[in-house]
Write an enzyme that holds these catalytic residues in place. Sequence first.
Site, short mmCIF file in Angstrom:
data_model
loop_
_atom_site.label_atom_id
_atom_site.label_comp_id
_atom_site.label_asym_id
_atom_site.label_seq_id
_atom_site.Cartn_x
_atom_site.Cartn_y
_atom_site.Cartn_z
N HIS A 98 -30.33 -76.58 -30.29
CA HIS A 98 -30.62 -77.98 -30.66
C HIS A 98 -32.11 -78.17 -30.92
CE1 HIS A 98 -27.09 -78.02 -27.91
NE2 HIS A 98 -26.57 -78.61 -28.96
N THR A 106 -27.30 -87.28 -29.29
CA THR A 106 -26.63 -86.27 -28.47
C THR A 106 -26.04 -86.88 -27.21
OG1 THR A 106 -26.87 -84.16 -27.33
CG2 THR A 106 -28.79 -85.58 -27.29
N ARG A 107 -24.97 -86.23 -26.71
CA ARG A 107 -24.38 -86.62 -25.43
C ARG A 107 -24.34 -85.42 -24.48
NH1 ARG A 107 -19.04 -84.64 -27.20
NH2 ARG A 107 -18.55 -84.14 -25.05
N HIS A 140 -30.00 -77.40 -25.77
CA HIS A 140 -30.39 -76.01 -25.57
C HIS A 140 -31.29 -75.59 -26.74
CE1 HIS A 140 -27.67 -76.12 -22.28
NE2 HIS A 140 -26.65 -76.42 -23.06
N ARG A 190 -22.27 -80.25 -36.75
CA ARG A 190 -20.86 -79.88 -36.81
C ARG A 190 -20.10 -80.76 -35.81
NH1 ARG A 190 -17.17 -76.70 -34.45
NH2 ARG A 190 -15.94 -75.36 -35.83
#
Length: 574
Positions: free
Chosen positions: A206, A198-199, A203, A292
């Site tokens: 996730h 992740t970058r 929340h 996605r």
Amino acid sequence: MADHLNPPHGGELVDLLVDDARAAELKAASREWPSWDLTPRQLCDLELLISGAFSPLRGFMVSADHQRVCTDMRLADGTLWPMPITLDVTEEFAEGIEVGSTVALRDEEGVMLAALHVEDVYRPDREAEARSVFGTTDATHPGVDYVLNRANPVYLGGRVEGIQAPAHYDYRELRATPAEVRAEFAKLGWTKVVAFQTRNPMHRAHAELTLRAAKQLEANLLIHPVVGMTKPGDVDHYTRVRCYQALLGHYPAHTAKLSLLPLAMRMGGPREAVWHAIIRKNHGITHFIVGRDHAGPGKDSAGNPFYGPYDAQQLLAKHEAELGVTMVPFQMMVYKPDEDEYAPVDEIPEGTKTLSISGTELRERLAKGREIPSWFTYPEVAAELRRSYPPRHQQGFTVFFTGLSGSGKSTIANVLLVKLLEMGGRPVTLLDGDIVRKNLSSELGFSKEHRDLNILRIGYVASEITKNGGIAICAPIAPYDSVRRENRSVISGTGGGYVLVHVATPLEVCEQRDRKGLYAKAREGIIKEFTGISDPYEVPEDADLTIDTTTVTPEEAAQQVLLHLEHEGFIGAD
Ligand code: PPS
């Protein structure tokens, strides 16, 4: 080492760090070598080369590897590798470099981190590189922008010997090399691990997604966020790491681990997903989540997405067996308020009520100090975001007055200063033209070059004040448009506000007032390069507010500025 923890391609995990004796030898020999100061992106690449995160690479790519990576996603020997890892240098630097040369690679402070044994010096077709790697030459794509507009024209390829990894003083306890992550897994008895890249702040969607993946697979979870370089405009990594730490407490005990990856992302979508999987495999994971629009670069200059939302999943699906990584594909997670739970969008029957909050909406809620619902993000995460992104009325801002000498800039600025001091809450600094010229710019005259330098200095100080939550009021003449725009971009880039006020009192009125007697002297030629008389004033076309003081009192003018600030949300109720 258990078999499933082997690096891809059957090879050993690469470790380019040499021992102390060899490091001393290289440092001594480097006195004779040219030195290259690595750019921030090159520093990230070197760190992952040295640590083995880029195994099986042992250095920066030579032309044969670069070319085949671009066209076939493979190194010259056929090994799957989707992303060019190249060292770009200037023509001037490349002049003295030939095959067989050695180059000392240094950080910004000049510390030698590695030796590059040059095996190739080449000038790639960078447009062809962008087209084959990213599928486009549209420079709205950050990866393309780097290749076409930021990278230097000459690439040096060759083997790297690492002397030391780039220094990091932040979150040291969360940084680990691939070998250290593997050792940790072995110690904990984690044999099946699913990684999440992740970058962004994480929340509840996730958290639910990663937990679902871990539960379905009966695997442990590695939260592996990128803290090197991400997409311009992303939430800074300090804030993100605090958010991840806050989130970690919501996973069941002994399931999840957080580790930071100093990767420079390219936002390369499908190819980047394959690259990410290789890097994670090198860290000892067995499964990799691809959601996605993985590593998506956003929209192109025509407003269309560069890649389809599930292109990355499709490409990795083709290669997962060869890599020995199992992809865990996920569709977007959405919230079902009636059940108070999250589910992938493809598992939700039509007509089901769902809720989601976009990134833009989240930023807007933060800016306006509005509620961030707990179904969207855990309250501790929301609190961290609020600390870094306070509502507008708590953010810093700059009010930049521009106008002719005698137009009334300083007077309005002084009234505004006391009004803001009356309100309190934020520190206020006045950078008036005359004051600045006595202090910051005492050696400068009134040539275009000196005026621009003066305005840039004011802009720099104002940007620091704004960044740190204060109010800067600037009141120089600032006659040139380009440097005013440069200041706007620097100051807005701090995350605070910028308001340009053109004090548009006509020259005749200013000259008639002539409080300092300067216009008379300018007319007589005693003062040279006087703005409006013998020097230009470029009227701003981007002013947020225009005030002519011919018929307006200083109080009325300051009031107009205050009302504008209120309208923009920079002042208001706490
Ligand atoms: S600039 O162009 O923005 O760098 O100018 P600034 O720093 O605001 O300085 C302008 C003040 O310096 C006095 N002064 C002159 N102004 C314009 N042109 C010339 N040649 C000049 N020489 C001296 C003048 O008092 C300006 O102050 P203000 O408050 O604007 O009247």
